[in-house]
Motif scaffolding. Structure first.
Motif, PDB file in Angstrom:
ATOM      1  N   THR A  38       0.837  -1.215   0.000  1.00  0.00           N
ATOM      2  CA  THR A  38       0.000   0.000   0.000  1.00  0.00           C
ATOM      3  C   THR A  38       0.861   1.250   0.000  1.00  0.00           C
ATOM      4  O   THR A  38       0.627   2.186  -0.775  1.00  0.00           O
ATOM      5  CB  THR A  38      -0.922   0.011   1.235  1.00  0.00           C
ATOM      6  N   PRO A 157      -3.863  -3.511   9.862  1.00  0.00           N
ATOM      7  CA  PRO A 157      -4.663  -3.305   8.653  1.00  0.00           C
ATOM      8  C   PRO A 157      -6.136  -3.016   8.956  1.00  0.00           C
ATOM      9  O   PRO A 157      -6.773  -2.211   8.268  1.00  0.00           O
ATOM     10  CB  PRO A 157      -4.509  -4.643   7.898  1.00  0.00           C
ATOM     11  N   MET A 158      -6.674  -3.653  10.001  1.00  0.00           N
ATOM     12  CA  MET A 158      -8.077  -3.410  10.350  1.00  0.00           C
ATOM     13  C   MET A 158      -8.266  -2.001  10.902  1.00  0.00           C
ATOM     14  O   MET A 158      -9.271  -1.345  10.621  1.00  0.00           O
ATOM     15  CB  MET A 158      -8.548  -4.456  11.354  1.00  0.00           C
ATOM     16  N   VAL A 161      -8.180   0.311   7.875  1.00  0.00           N
ATOM     17  CA  VAL A 161      -9.413   0.258   7.079  1.00  0.00           C
ATOM     18  C   VAL A 161     -10.576   0.906   7.825  1.00  0.00           C
ATOM     19  O   VAL A 161     -11.369   1.661   7.248  1.00  0.00           O
ATOM     20  CB  VAL A 161      -9.755  -1.202   6.714  1.00  0.00           C
ATOM     21  N   SER A 164     -10.543   4.628   7.617  1.00  0.00           N
ATOM     22  CA  SER A 164     -10.305   5.139   6.258  1.00  0.00           C
ATOM     23  C   SER A 164     -11.183   6.333   5.907  1.00  0.00           C
ATOM     24  O   SER A 164     -10.901   7.047   4.945  1.00  0.00           O
ATOM     25  CB  SER A 164     -10.518   4.030   5.224  1.00  0.00           C
ATOM     26  N   SER A 171      -6.711   3.443   2.629  1.00  0.00           N
ATOM     27  CA  SER A 171      -6.187   2.823   3.845  1.00  0.00           C
ATOM     28  C   SER A 171      -5.436   3.853   4.694  1.00  0.00           C
ATOM     29  O   SER A 171      -4.504   4.508   4.216  1.00  0.00           O
ATOM     30  CB  SER A 171      -5.235   1.678   3.471  1.00  0.00           C
ATOM     31  N   TRP A 173      -3.049   4.034   6.797  1.00  0.00           N
ATOM     32  CA  TRP A 173      -1.871   3.406   7.377  1.00  0.00           C
ATOM     33  C   TRP A 173      -1.063   4.365   8.246  1.00  0.00           C
ATOM     34  O   TRP A 173      -0.408   3.947   9.211  1.00  0.00           O
ATOM     35  CB  TRP A 173      -0.985   2.817   6.288  1.00  0.00           C
ATOM     36  N   LYS A 330      -6.146  -9.464  -1.746  1.00  0.00           N
ATOM     37  CA  LYS A 330      -6.060  -8.075  -1.331  1.00  0.00           C
ATOM     38  C   LYS A 330      -5.125  -7.986  -0.123  1.00  0.00           C
ATOM     39  O   LYS A 330      -4.979  -8.941   0.639  1.00  0.00           O
ATOM     40  CB  LYS A 330      -7.446  -7.543  -0.963  1.00  0.00           C
ATOM     41  N   HIS A 331      -4.526  -6.800   0.051  1.00  0.00           N
ATOM     42  CA  HIS A 331      -3.464  -6.705   1.056  1.00  0.00           C
ATOM     43  C   HIS A 331      -3.975  -6.950   2.472  1.00  0.00           C
ATOM     44  O   HIS A 331      -3.252  -7.488   3.313  1.00  0.00           O
ATOM     45  CB  HIS A 331      -2.745  -5.356   0.954  1.00  0.00           C
ATOM     46  N   VAL A 332      -5.224  -6.579   2.756  1.00  0.00           N
ATOM     47  CA  VAL A 332      -5.761  -6.818   4.100  1.00  0.00           C
ATOM     48  C   VAL A 332      -5.899  -8.318   4.356  1.00  0.00           C
ATOM     49  O   VAL A 332      -5.493  -8.830   5.406  1.00  0.00           O
ATOM     50  CB  VAL A 332      -7.128  -6.112   4.274  1.00  0.00           C
TER      51      VAL A 332
END
Length: 500
Positions: A38, A157-158, A161, A164, A171, A173, A330-332
């Motif tokens: 990402t 990651p959660m 998201v 977001s 994302s 991050w 997907k990256h998540v």
């Protein structure tokens, strides 16, 4: 011990507070990995640059673990860990605010210092637990602390998201990474105000000399010099990588200057080692039998930590991207799946220490687990896109178990070499874990995942052979107290240490 583990009183409270400190340093240390692709897309980074950032994340941990080990033996774990936790906010915020590759390199190099926190807890746990329980105590500390890598790959990651909406649906991050540093700094203050280095009335043993590890034979001195060179070599390898095509963080002249500085550092290290061990080298000092230890045994533990923790560092750094690219996820989702590898730390590293305590031979425990590391990584070599994802996860977790159990088995031995120098010995061994991570990730940056897995597997099998023939059982491996110390049940303030 296991029955009273969750009593949260006396030594168990110290153990829980210390593994939590380690957990937070690991969350910070690995907060980049779940967002690698990402961040790469957002900041327009080349694949080679992303891989290089993974190496940078490990690099400064090499000298930091040595320095932290010396500071630890001198000032104690309470002050050392507290300051390190508060410092974690600096590289976390720097990463969160980074706008280009160069800024990320600097922030991740600084983050490597945070990765040295493990060494501090090794000494703290060694102060509060007996040799016969050292494996399980160090395993719980290391394993539950290492669980921070899972926390980073699963939870961050959660968080990114779920927040977001602050970034227009992208994302978030930056917020996730910044939070890790802020939380670590707050806990650093809490840790400082709630723990103590030793039992009340017990003296914190310090090395007689500072600046380098004190050895007990001339042969051990030269072995230590070679060991120090290996760590400098890893830093030189990183400098070379930063100069390569598509990276260009360093120019050719800057790379040569870095090598010159590293040569100067090695010369200074060697001088300090000579200074600390001068009387031994010129024949004016002879160590008593109770003081003697072989640095060759430390070197073997460095090798076991290369194949265990070094491989774990490499895999945790590349596994999210590996699952994402291999299976088109997907990256998540890829991050959550990859988190199964560090997840096992919750039980695998403690089990390595527990087996070492109960098997009756720390040497053969280390040998068998090293062989398991080799075989399991050779199996992961065959993972490809045609595999069912559940099978790929199962094989990955199989490898994770042995690598992490190897870490626990290694550190069931480290505090038994020479207690008053535990910080420095733990720093040396821990630094070689990062050496392994740097070397493995450098190989990965030029090849692919299959080559990485096969290299780690073959190296582990060589290590197993070395352990079988050259590793020695530490003296008093299963004693109720360290040599020269009174049995804990004679001390009014420490009767709980003898509870079964």
């Amino acid at each position: 011990m296991l029955k009273k583990l969750f009593s949260f009183s006396d030594r168990y409270r110290i153990l829980h507070q210390t593994w939590l400190a380690f957990f937070l340093t690991f969350v910070c240390w690995f907060n980049f990995a779940p967002f690698a692709t990402t961040i790469g897309k957002e900041l327009h980074l080349a694949p080679e640059q992303i891989k290089t950032l993974g190496i940078c994340n490990l690099a400064l941990t090499i000298p930091a673990r040595l320095i932290i080990g010396m500071l630890l033996d001198r000032f104690g774990p309470r002050i050392t860990y507290s300051i390190l936790l508060m410092f974690a906010a600096v590289p976390c915020l720097a990463t969160a605010l980074a706008q280009d590759f160069n800024q990320l390199v600097i922030s991740r190099l600084l983050m490597g210092i945070v990765g040295s926190g493990f060494v501090v807890g090794v000494r703290m746990v060694a102060e509060w637990f007996q040799p016969k329980e050292m494996g399980i105590a160090q395993g719980i500390y290391g394993g539950w602390g290492n669980f921070g890598a899972f926390g980073a790959e699963f939870a961050l990651p959660m968080i990114a998201v779920s927040t977001s909406f602050f970034t227009g649906g992208a994302s978030n991050w930056r917020l996730a990474i910044a939070l890790t540093g802020i939380i670590a700094a707050i806990y650093g203050v809490i840790y400082y105000n709630s723990v103590q280095d030793t039992l009340t009335g017990k003296v914190y043993k310090k090395p007689q000399k500072n600046g380098s590890l004190e050895v007990t034979s001339i042969k051990s001195f030269w072995a230590m010099i070679v060991s120090n060179f290996g760590l400098i070599f890893a830093l030189g390898l990183l400098a070379w990588r930063l100069e390569q095509k598509n990276i260009h963080f360093l120019t050719l002249s800057q790379m040569y200057l870095t090598w010159l500085l590293l040569a100067g550092l090695f010369t200074y290290q060697s001088y300090k080692a000579w200074q600390v061990n001068r009387e031994l080298l010129i024949g004016k000092k002879t160590s008593t039998p109770s003081e003697r230890y072989q640095f060759g045994q430390v070197a073997l533990l460095e090798f076991t930590y290369i194949i265990s923790f070094g491989s774990e560092l490499a895999v945790v750094s590349m596994l999210p991207a590996f699952f994402e690219k291999t299976f088109g996820l997907k990256h998540v989702i890829a991050g959550i799946i990859a988190a199964t590898y560090p997840f096992l730390n919750l039980i695998s590293r403690p089990s390595g220490g527990f087996i070492s305590d109960k098997f009756g031979s720390r040497k053969w425990t280390m040998t068998i687990i090293s062989a398991g590391i080799g075989v399991s990584y050779l199996i992961t070599y065959f993972i490809n896109s045609s595999w069912p994802i559940p099978l790929a996860i199962a094989v990955t977790m199989f490898a994770a178990y042995f690598a992490q159990a190897g870490c626990g088995a290694t550190y069931s031995i480290v505090p038994l070499i020479k207690k008053e120098a535990t910080g420095q010995i733990a720093g040396n061994v821990g630094a070689y874990g990062n050496f392994g991570g740097v070397v493995y990730l450098t190989i990965f940056s030029f090849t692919d995942a299959s080559t990485l897995f096969s290299t780690m597997g073959l190296t582990a099998l060589v290590c197993a052979f070395m352990c079988a023939f050259f590793l020695k059982e530490p003296k008093d491996s299963f004693a109720a107290a360290y040599e020269g110390e009174l049995a804990e049940n004679t001390t009014k303030n420490s009767t709980f240490l003898t509870e079964e």
